[in-house]
Design an enzyme around this catalytic site. Structure first.
Site, PDB file in Angstrom:
ATOM      1  CG  HIS A   9      -1.880   1.075   1.322  1.00  0.00           C
ATOM      2  ND1 HIS A   9      -2.024   1.882   2.425  1.00  0.00           N
ATOM      3  CD2 HIS A   9      -2.809   1.497   0.425  1.00  0.00           C
ATOM      4  CE1 HIS A   9      -3.006   2.740   2.214  1.00  0.00           C
ATOM      5  NE2 HIS A   9      -3.508   2.535   1.005  1.00  0.00           N
ATOM      6  CG  HIS A  51      -3.721   9.364   0.448  1.00  0.00           C
ATOM      7  ND1 HIS A  51      -4.524  10.126   1.278  1.00  0.00           N
ATOM      8  CD2 HIS A  51      -4.392   8.195   0.247  1.00  0.00           C
ATOM      9  CE1 HIS A  51      -5.616   9.445   1.575  1.00  0.00           C
ATOM     10  NE2 HIS A  51      -5.563   8.269   0.967  1.00  0.00           N
TER      11      HIS A  51
END
Ligand code: G3P
Ligand code: MG
Length: 239
Positions: A9, A51
């Site tokens: 991730h 992100h």
């Protein structure tokens, strides 16, 4: 297409600053064969890895990502916030990332993360770059997004690239959404996922990929429920 069993991730976000080249090198060193990362657009439409919609949390700068040009990002440090040892780690461009993935042999789940108002544009730009520059030595990529407008735009530009819808929890409508967007997988949050949800998704014939699972016991339970892929900050714990 066969799903990878483990995807790192944001690279290996438990060990290195998320969404940086160093995070991908770390994931590869820990044995991961696939990574996930998030792509936003700059003000001048360059796809870059970060992100949040703003620079505040993961860099030494601040403000919205889409208020900065690509040139503005060159001097920004995206490593120090995580640990001093990573000082000077830049915000990577998608272009540089693809070259590194090729050299490391890493497959990728590319998550389209649009800033507000740039949903379709972000989907198109990212899909176009993958269509034109995806390294042929790598397994085919997986595009994903929480945003349906971004996924529809990606489909229009690169219909052959596999797409997955991201949901924090499977609501009532996930199957209709997958069909409407020609997605071939659901990427689901693990916190509220039940064995019953997992069974329904599998019965409908879709591979179930689950994020972000950092405990080995939970990963084992999810694999028993039929998950094909676990997305984790700690690929070393799950592999
Ligand atoms: O793609 C899986 C996961 O990354 C989705 O959530 O917020 O970590 O991008 P987020
Ligand atoms: Mg993500």
């Amino acid at each position: 297409m066969e799903s990878p069993r483990v995807i790192g991730h944001r690279g290996a976000a438990g060990h290195a600053p998320e969404n940086t080249l160093e995070s991908f090198r770390t994931a590869a060193r820990l044995g991961a064969t696939w990574v996930e990362f998030d792509v936003h657009l700059t003000s001048d439409k360059a796809p870059v890895l970060i992100h949040d919609d703003t620079l505040d949390r993961t860099t030494d700068s601040d403000g919205p990502v889409d208020s900065k040009s690509l040139a503005d990002l060159y001097s920004i440090d995206a490593g120090s916030w995580f640990a001093k040892a990573f000082a000077g780690e830049p915000i990577p461009t998608l272009d540089a990332t693809l070259r590194l993935l090729a050299s490391l042999g890493l497959g990728a789940n590319v998550e389209i993360k649009p800033s507000p108002g740039r949903e379709a544009e972000t989907g198109s730009v990212v899909a176009r770059m993958l269509r034109e520059q995806w390294p042929s030595v790598l397994p085919a990529p997986i595009l994903s997004s929480f945003n349906t407008e971004s996924l529809a735009a990606a489909r229009d530009v690169a219909p052959h690239i596999a797409r997955a819808l991201l949901v924090s929890q499977p609501g009532k409508d996930w199957a209709n959404s997958l069909q409407a967007l020609d997605c071939n997988a659901l990427h689901c949050g693990h916190r509220r996922l039940t064995a019953r949800d997992a069974e329904q998704i599998r019965r409908a014939g879709y591979p179930l990929r689950i994020y972000t699972v950092n405990e080995r016991a939970r990963a084992e339970e999810l694999f028993r429920w039929g998950a094909e892929t676990i997305i984790t900050d700690y690929p070393d714990r799950i592999l």
